[in-house]
Structure formats: structure tokens, C-alpha cells
Motif scaffolding. Sequence first.
Motif: not given
Length: 599
Positions: A429-457
Motif C-alpha cells: 500500500a505505501d509503495e503504491r502511493r509513492k511510486r512513479d506510475l511508470g515504474s516497474v513496480l506499477q507495471q507489475r501490479e497492473d499485470e497482477l490485476w490483469k491476471r485476476g489478482f483483483v482483491d487489492r482494489r
Amino acid sequence: MRLFTTLSTLALVTVTNACGWLLGHQHLSFPEPNYSGDLGDFASFVKHMKQIAIEKDVDLLLIDSGDLHDGTGLSDGFPAGGIDAHETNQFLKQLPYDIMAIGNHELYDYVNTWDMHTNFAPALNGRYLSSNANITIFDENNNTVSVPVGNRYSKFTTRKGRKITSLGVLFDFTGNDVNTTVQTVADMVKEQWFTEAIAEEPDVFVLAGHMPVSYDNWPTVFNAILRLQLTRSESSIEFWLFTDQPDGRSMALESGRYMETIGWLSAKLGNPNDSKSNITFGRRYLDQNRVTYEYHTQQRNNTFDTAEGQNITQGLQALSEKYELSTLFGYAPQDYTISRNQYPSNGSSLTLFINEAAPYSLTFNNTRKNVTNLMITNSGSQRFDVYAGTFDKNDQIAASPFLDAFVYIKNVQLGVAQQVLTALNTAGADERRKRDLGSVLQQREDELWKRGFVDRRYMDWLDEMDRRHDGAVKRASQNLTLGYVTSDSCPGVGDDTLHAPLASYDIPDFIGSDALSTSNDTLIDFVFVDFIQEQLLEILNEVQNTTTYSDSDVESYTDVLSNQVLRLDSNAGALFKDYCSLEPPGLVRAHACLATLTL
């Protein structure tokens, strides 16, 4: 205030993510009693509301935005050789759906998708929509072809003569099985069929879909339609059912998961030739129970049930008996929740699963039992809370429905394995609020969402609800029951029944068993569910460079599947005679009594 008190000319009843919860929520801990209605009660409610709509000369549509699989024993408790949700779908077919969209849980397993395409979609007569989801089948010439699971879109005319155009859109899901295809929303709106579908101007666009109303691709669909409509000199479209309320002629509804809340939308449409004036909307979220249904239909307990509704309830109860879902495994002495208690803690179901039950159940009768291990799974594998009282087969499946296998890699250094768990959770949660939207971490989270890890939202939404509505203060006052509290951009109170918001604590995306009191260079069995194998291997190779790990290094760890970890096998009851009683209060040691034993 009853639903039809406000003047309207078009109304919608909406549900989503039923996921097998067709007998309702049956435990006594709140908020469970709020959602105690079953599908038969809902069917009776719909029939009464349809009749009231006729009497008030209003069009009423019934809409479902998908996810019928993976949730309870009714959908998932089928015997060997069966198909997930096939039996429960027979009851859903009996409801008068005007529109139903596909969900991502219809696509995890090809046989489920095939069943939906072959047996379910035809029963809805063109109203089961999969605008961007296909299945590969053999045609009459034995050639493979990719075809929509249901229909791309639907056009129909209401009882009052209004022309409706509907789509059923799925988010950009990538976790689908082989021989199924999900087209991105951005590519879908470029298709020729899409242009043809919206070429003829309807009175109302109803954009159903399995995609959140915020932070996703609904604007892509909305804007694509709007661009075409703006090319016309005049547009007489009365309104769009879309996302939240972006303008005075658009509206959205996102009902509760698991048959918890039912969405209600009303619209007072004006002059069809006036395409500029705002439309008067009303929306409400209803707790899914008989008291709510009887109030809004103005029925009493002895007049509410319809023959159709009673048949559905009796059929579901018979299915429950057939699947032996009331088989008792033990008694839980307290509630164990996914996010209403801190993790780790004694009240956390995640702690119960990964720190207490899994280390026991996965190593019982296992030749690797005496080898030091670290176990990891995704927190999303736990789908529902464990409530105080009886813990039966249905509770077991509801809490952990997925059939994930446990695999392992031998001789991994403990320190390296712990780094993997940390790296998997760097999108916290803390990293999601802090990181640059273009970062690798954001890309990884987006990929998790696409794979069906939807509980985070969903968890983020609960957290926002708790903070925005002073949850701790309202819970302390104890003058409201626990439940959902709506915040949106629409005027007025959105909830039919007022509640104190649920407590919400941040939980990690991935959880691991207790830290081991041994050195970091100790070689261990690194145990994890196969569902996360691809991303775990990727990160394992990032945090160390001594060995390049691949699928060939992964072996089966146990025959116990993830949905069995919280279960006490009836054949093993004698082994727990010192810990458990089949009479309340029982479960002196909850973790032992909620463990699976493979004999």
C-alpha cells in the motif's frame, strides 16, 4: 422509502459476482445476517418488482455483470467428473435476465468456458454477452474457430417500446485458460462489429460488464460510442448506464459481490427529442435479505414467496444435500477475517491459513516433513472469512475455493526465499502511493490485476470506506450493524439500510509461514502454490544470480490442494481427540481442528 416511491420511467435491478453464493450467507456474526437471502428469495423479489413495474407503467430490467464460478460448495463442491457451477447455473437460468455479462471466473478453466458457451449462453437467448471474450471450438468441418462465448452485443425493445443496445465487456484479463481469448478493451472498440453494433441509435445504451466503474477501461468504451454519436447532427439517446455519474445523462451501478448487496437504479426520462437536458437518477444498494425484499415488495412473510422462488430454494437445498455441504469438520471459537483484523494476528484468517493450518496439513504424511521449509501463497487465495460456530464443507470451500497445487523447489537458501516474499510484496500500500506510475513496480501490479489478482482494489475500497466514514467511532457507538457504506458522486444516501463500516487493515498481497530460527544460508524446501509459479520464478532469479531457476526445478510437494488446507478430514478426527470436540465450544486449538489430513 420504497423503491418505486420516486417517479421513474426506467429501472434496473443489478447483481454481480454471485460466485455460487446462491443459498445466501448463513452465519450469525455480522455482517452475515444482512445477506441471508437466497436465490429463491431474490427470484420472488424480482417477480414482485416486475409486477409492480407493470402496474406503475415502468420498464424494469434485470442485469448481472458476471462471475458465476468459484465461491461456495454449491458451485465448487461437485463430485469428480462434474463441471464447476454447472448445476447452480440451472437455477440461474430460471431468472428473467435481460442482460448478463461474462466474468473472469468463467475463463480460468476451459471446460467451464465450454459449458457456458454450450449450455448456459443459449438459455439466455442472446442476452449472455461476451463482447471481448472468445472460446476456440471445432466447427462443423472439424476446423478450429474462435467464437464469442456468448453474444458480442444485444439489441432489444422493452415492454414500453424503448430500444436498448447492450454490451458485456470484461476487463483486460490475461489469466484465462488456453483456447480462450480476451481481447483488450482498446482493441475491441476498433472492431467492425463494434461500429455496426452502435451504428443504429438506440434510446438507451446499457453497458454491462465485468469491470470496476472506476480506474479501468469504461471511459474507453464510453468515449468510442460518444465519438460516433457526435458525428450525427442530432442525437436522441435518452441516457447511458455507465460509470458513476460523469455527466447528467450517464449513470453507473456496481453491486456487491457474493450476493451481498443488490443494486437499484431508477431514471426519469424526459423528452426523447431533447438530448441535452439532464436526467433525474436515483440509486440504492439493498442488503440481500427477506426483510428488505418484503418491505420493498409490500409483501408479508406468508405472501412473499412465489412458486418459482420456492422451487429454486428447495432445489438449491437439495443440491447442498447431494454435495454433503453440511458435513461438519469442527467449530470455530471466534471469527477469523481476511482484513477486519490485522495481519498477522490471532483473528486473521491469513495467519490461521499460512502460519497454523498449512504447516500442519501440508506436511502430514509427507516424506519432506522433517526438511525445513518456507511456505508462500497469495492472500487472494483466501476468499472469505471464517466465522464463529460450525465449520462445515461449505465454509471450507467458501473460505478457500481454489484448487491450487502446492509445489516446491528444494535446496533454496532461507535468506533468498525470504527475499522473494519481500519482493513479491514491494507493491504494498505505501509503495503504491509513492511510486512513479511508470515504474516497474506499477507495471507489475497492473499485470497482477490483469491476471485476476483483483482483491487489492476491493481491500483499498474497504480501507477508504473505513477512513471516510469514521469507522472506529461508528463501530464503538454500537447503534448500527456492520455493513457497507456507499460513497459516490451521486446525490443523496446510497444505502437502503444504514451501517457502520467494516474495520479494514492493510494486508500483503502474498503471505508466508512464520520466520524460521535458523541461519539465512540454511537450505530449505521453498513451498508455494502453482498459481504464482511464473512470477515467483521470475523474482527468484532477480534476487540471486547463483542459480537460474526454471519450471524444471519445481516439483510437487503434496497431494493436498489449497482448498483442503482448512479442512479437518472426518477420518482423522480421532487424532484430535485431545484438541477438538464436535460439541461447542470445541476447537480449543483452532488451527489443528481446521487442518486437512491426508491419510
